[in-house]
Design an enzyme around this catalytic site. Structure first.
Site, PDB file in Angstrom:
ATOM      1  N   ARG A 121      45.959 104.316  -3.053  1.00 54.65           N
ATOM      2  CA  ARG A 121      47.133 104.127  -2.184  1.00 54.65           C
ATOM      3  C   ARG A 121      47.106 105.066  -0.973  1.00 54.65           C
ATOM      4  NH1 ARG A 121      51.444 101.456  -4.674  1.00 54.65           N
ATOM      5  NH2 ARG A 121      52.900 102.517  -3.304  1.00 54.65           N
ATOM      6  N   GLU A 169      40.585  90.589  13.194  1.00 52.20           N
ATOM      7  CA  GLU A 169      40.406  91.106  11.842  1.00 52.20           C
ATOM      8  C   GLU A 169      39.048  91.808  11.704  1.00 52.20           C
ATOM      9  OE1 GLU A 169      42.199  91.847   9.526  1.00 52.20           O
ATOM     10  OE2 GLU A 169      40.993  91.875   7.699  1.00 52.20           O
ATOM     11  N   LYS A 200      46.977 102.741   1.484  1.00 54.43           N
ATOM     12  CA  LYS A 200      46.907 101.333   1.108  1.00 54.43           C
ATOM     13  C   LYS A 200      48.230 100.634   1.364  1.00 54.43           C
ATOM     14  CE  LYS A 200      45.153  97.604  -0.530  1.00 54.43           C
ATOM     15  NZ  LYS A 200      44.322  96.869   0.457  1.00 54.43           N
ATOM     16  N   HIS A 258      38.926  89.157  31.921  1.00 52.10           N
ATOM     17  CA  HIS A 258      40.115  89.750  32.541  1.00 52.10           C
ATOM     18  C   HIS A 258      40.195  91.254  32.267  1.00 52.10           C
ATOM     19  CE1 HIS A 258      41.335  85.715  33.539  1.00 52.10           C
ATOM     20  NE2 HIS A 258      41.063  85.380  32.285  1.00 52.10           N
ATOM     21  N   TRP A 278      51.497 111.642   0.041  1.00 56.01           N
ATOM     22  CA  TRP A 278      50.988 111.413   1.397  1.00 56.01           C
ATOM     23  C   TRP A 278      51.980 112.097   2.316  1.00 56.01           C
ATOM     24  CZ3 TRP A 278      52.235 108.848   6.016  1.00 56.01           C
ATOM     25  CH2 TRP A 278      51.145 108.494   6.827  1.00 56.01           C
ATOM     26  N   CYS A 304      51.591 107.605  -1.550  1.00 53.78           N
ATOM     27  CA  CYS A 304      52.270 108.268  -2.658  1.00 53.78           C
ATOM     28  C   CYS A 304      52.217 107.426  -3.928  1.00 53.78           C
ATOM     29  CB  CYS A 304      53.728 108.565  -2.368  1.00 53.78           C
ATOM     30  SG  CYS A 304      53.996 109.541  -0.896  1.00 53.78           S
ATOM     31  N   GLU A 361      38.795 100.658  11.023  1.00 52.75           N
ATOM     32  CA  GLU A 361      39.520 101.438  10.016  1.00 52.75           C
ATOM     33  C   GLU A 361      38.604 102.121   9.014  1.00 52.75           C
ATOM     34  OE1 GLU A 361      42.253  99.398   7.377  1.00 52.75           O
ATOM     35  OE2 GLU A 361      41.063  97.594   7.449  1.00 52.75           O
ATOM     36  N   ASN A 382      58.708 109.086  -4.268  1.00 54.29           N
ATOM     37  CA  ASN A 382      58.095 108.253  -3.222  1.00 54.29           C
ATOM     38  C   ASN A 382      59.195 107.854  -2.248  1.00 54.29           C
ATOM     39  OD1 ASN A 382      55.694 108.276  -4.585  1.00 54.29           O
ATOM     40  ND2 ASN A 382      55.700 106.093  -5.106  1.00 54.29           N
ATOM     41  N   GLY A 383      58.841 107.724  -0.975  1.00 54.14           N
ATOM     42  CA  GLY A 383      59.841 107.286  -0.002  1.00 54.14           C
ATOM     43  C   GLY A 383      60.213 108.416   0.941  1.00 54.14           C
ATOM     44  N   LYS A 422      38.567  95.738  10.666  1.00 57.13           N
ATOM     45  CA  LYS A 422      37.722  96.199   9.552  1.00 57.13           C
ATOM     46  C   LYS A 422      36.771  97.274  10.033  1.00 57.13           C
ATOM     47  CE  LYS A 422      39.653  95.100   7.069  1.00 57.13           C
ATOM     48  NZ  LYS A 422      40.835  94.333   7.012  1.00 57.13           N
TER      49      LYS A 422
END
Ligand code: M6R
Length: 622
Positions: free
Chosen positions: A27, A495, A617, A518, A75, A2, A502, A101-102, A499
């Site tokens: 975002r 990481e 984001k 394992h 969003w 948002c 996503e 927003n929120g 990458k």
């Protein structure tokens, strides 16, 4: 997630609003809209599910004139991404337009009450609840409260009364059909910035829409409400009444928010890393004392000396940086570290004895879980430090002390330069705490020497770009990847896998290399490449043995190795050589080809690299 924009002044509001919404696209959002108020008191509402491009096309067919307005990228949380749920939303019979927003937690109860009062809802959103509630409070204040010539006092009182009934978090901006020339904005847990221009004011939920419009900004604080007109800005605190606001300098230039010669922000940000690492260290190395120095820790030397454990909390990539920090702190400072997902920490009750220092690590400074974990730790009386990139963000404001990452705006949803800046700051903190304790002057100088070479080493790792692109071409059709590393490079493996998954939507898992036996080894086959992160260091031989176990089972191997490593080159199918650095800095160098691998594979698969599906984001909901 948002984004809010607002404008009041002498220009055409829609021009700023749409431009600002484009700047906020990074975002993450799934619908967008604007509302403007023209000189005849007509409110124009244009909104749509989908991208800002679609909104722009609608505005070309049905322009929204007027010198004031608000806009939003939404969003979806309450209700799907449809035209009806797209923002802004109107209250009453269109007396007020609101963007938000929120998340409003008690929206359902408020909706029931408003329905009983005769309000009709056109959307499923919690934002529309706010709009009707404001209208309701305005009506409750008297027939013409919104028109009262009292310097907006009745208007502000009605808005404050409505906001007081909301549970949850919000940044809101609103305008009133019968009161042209004034915007009201308010925040609780979700950021808002006012841009101060000449005869005009701007509103935005982060600084990017303001770049190039004004260099003067005001960060609204928690529980503050702003009354914004073309020539005036007044800030009122929920409990303290009118408060003096501080105008600050916006320290982002247009080059930082534009693509320049790059095709994507992610690639631009990967290539910025030598510079961003230089920036995060600038002025923070004390050669005379062979240590690091930080301006904003806000702790006296004896308090720092007393710290005997760290609790690091974060989400996603920032959590991986915390894991790197754990190894660095143990190696250089010999202080125990616990790393915890913020989403878990906020509901846990960890017994922490001694004198712990809590680190909240975050690029955006707005991640809802990290913020909640920080608040919970503060409530318990622990001392907190924020490691944030976004200046003035909520976590930066609420931590007891902090260190800014100085990486500049990170626009690609996949975090890259923020990660390497976080790991660099954590290495510097490890040096700092090490020097407060056992680390000798000479050992401190050796760490500094390594740190100072880091930008060049990262520049060296960027030279792998062409080689990585060729590797990506070979493996872009695979459906699974494994990422394996040990010690400092276990978080690097996590990481690298994040990458890949996503932005390319390929299933990728990161593991400590030895854990493979394992379970994950069962996944190895000719179509599942394993990426080994194995620069020279104490565990090199062990990782080489793990590599051979994969090869013995027919799995293709891509090895990220230190320059000049001929042994791994003879074993792996594909090799990427990175500059050799001490193990505590290896993740910062070794992660670069992994970022590039994710990028090139995503590109080859036709994915939207900067705006991957389903992701935002800045994750401002729980
Ligand atoms: O802004 P933060 O660092 O708090 O964000 C945390 C995560 O949401 C973020 O790192 C996310 O995992 C990224 N998309 C990773 O690339």
């Amino acid at each position: 997630m948002c984004g809010i924009v607002g404008y009041v002044g002498g220009g055409q509001a829609a021009e700023f609003l749409v431009d600002g919404l484009y700047r906020l696209e990074y975002r993450g959002y799934d619908s967008a809209g604007v509302a403007t108020l023209d000189g005849h008191g007509v409110l124009h509402l244009v909104k749509t599910a989908g991208r800002v491009d679609r909104l722009q096309a609608r505005l070309e067919r049905a322009p929204a004139p007027g010198a004031m307005g608000i806009g939003h990228t939404r969003w979806a949380t309450h209700g799907a991404a449809t035209d009806a749920n797209a923002p802004p939303h109107l209250g009453g019979d269109g007396s007020v337009a609101v963007v938000h927003n929120g998340v409003i937690e008690n929206h359902a109860a408020l909706r029931q009450r408003l329905l009983a009062d005769g309000y009709r809802f056109l959307s499923e959103t919690d934002t529309e609840v706010i709009a009707h509630l404001v209208d309701h409070c305005l009506k409750g204040a008297g027939p013409d409260a919104d028109l009262a010539a009292d310097g907006y006092e009745a208007l502000v009182a009605a808005v404050a009364e409505a906001l007081a009934q909301l549970r949850g978090t919000f940044g809101v901006a609103m305008m009133f059909r019968r009161r042209p020339g004034v915007l009201i904005a308010a925040r609780r847990g979700s950021p808002l910035i006012v841009g101060v221009g000449r005869g005009e004011h701007f509103l935005a939920s982060d600084a990017s829409p303001l770049v190039g419009r004004t260099g003067r900004i005001v960060y609204l604080g928690e529980h503050e409400l702003a009354v914004v007109t073309p020539g005036d800005l007044r800030v009122v605190h929920r409990d303290q009444g009118r408060v003096r606001h501080r105008v600050e300098q916006l320290e982002i230039d247009s080059g930082q928010v534009e693509l320049g010669p790059f095709d994507h922000y992610m690639l631009k940000e990967i290539f910025e890393q030598p510079e961003t690492i230089r920036a995060v260290m600038a002025g923070r190395i004390d050669h005379d004392a062979a240590t690091a120095k930080f301006g904003g820790l806000n702790l006296a030397p004896h308090e720092l000396r007393a710290v005997d454990r760290f609790l690091m909390t974060a989400c996603g990539t920032s959590w991986h940086a915390a894991l790197v920090g754990e190894y660095q702190m143990e190696a250089l400072a010999r202080i125990p570290v616990e790393v915890e997902y913020a989403s878990e920490l906020r509901y846990r009750n960890p017994p922490l004895c001694g004198h712990p220092l809590v680190f909240a690590i975050t690029q955006s400074g707005e991640t809802a879980d990290t913020l909640a974990a920080l608040r919970e730790m503060k409530r318990k009386g622990y001392c907190t430090l924020g490691l944030c990139n976004v200046v003035g963000s909520t976590i930066a404001q609420e931590s007891d002390g902090g260190i800014y990452l100085r990486a500049g705006p990170e626009i690609g949803v996949a975090s890259t330069k923020a990660f390497t800046s976080q790991c660099t700051v954590l290495a510097m903190l490890a040096l700092y705490f090490g020097r407060l304790r056992h680390l000798s002057f000479d050992a401190g100088l050796r760490v500094i020497e390594q740190l100072e070479q880091l930008p060049e080493m990262v520049a060296g790792a960027l030279e792998t770009n062409d080689a990585v692109r060729r590797i990506a071409e070979k493996y872009a059709g695979c459906d699974n990847f494994l990422y394996l590393g040990r010690q400092f490079n276990f978080p690097t493996a996590l990481e690298g896998a994040l990458k890949m998954k996503e932005i390319s939507y390929i299933h990728a898992e990161g593991y400590p290399a030895a854990e493979m036996k394992h379970g994950p080894l069962a996944l190895v086959d000719a179509n599942t490449p394993s990426v080994f992160i194995m620069p020279q260091g104490p565990v090199y031989d062990k990782v080489t043995a793990n590599l051979q176990e994969v090869k013995a089972r027919g799995g293709p191997v891509i090895a990220v190795v230190g320059r000049g490593d001929t042994e791994a080159a003879s074993l792996a199918d594909d090799v990427v050589e990175v500059p050799n650095v001490d193990d505590f800095l290896q993740p910062i160098v070794s992660v670069v080809p992994l970022q590039l691998l994710g990028y090139h594979v995503a590109l080859l698969r036709g994915c939207d690299v900067d705006k991957p599906r389903n992701l935002a984001k800045s994750v401002t909901v729980e």
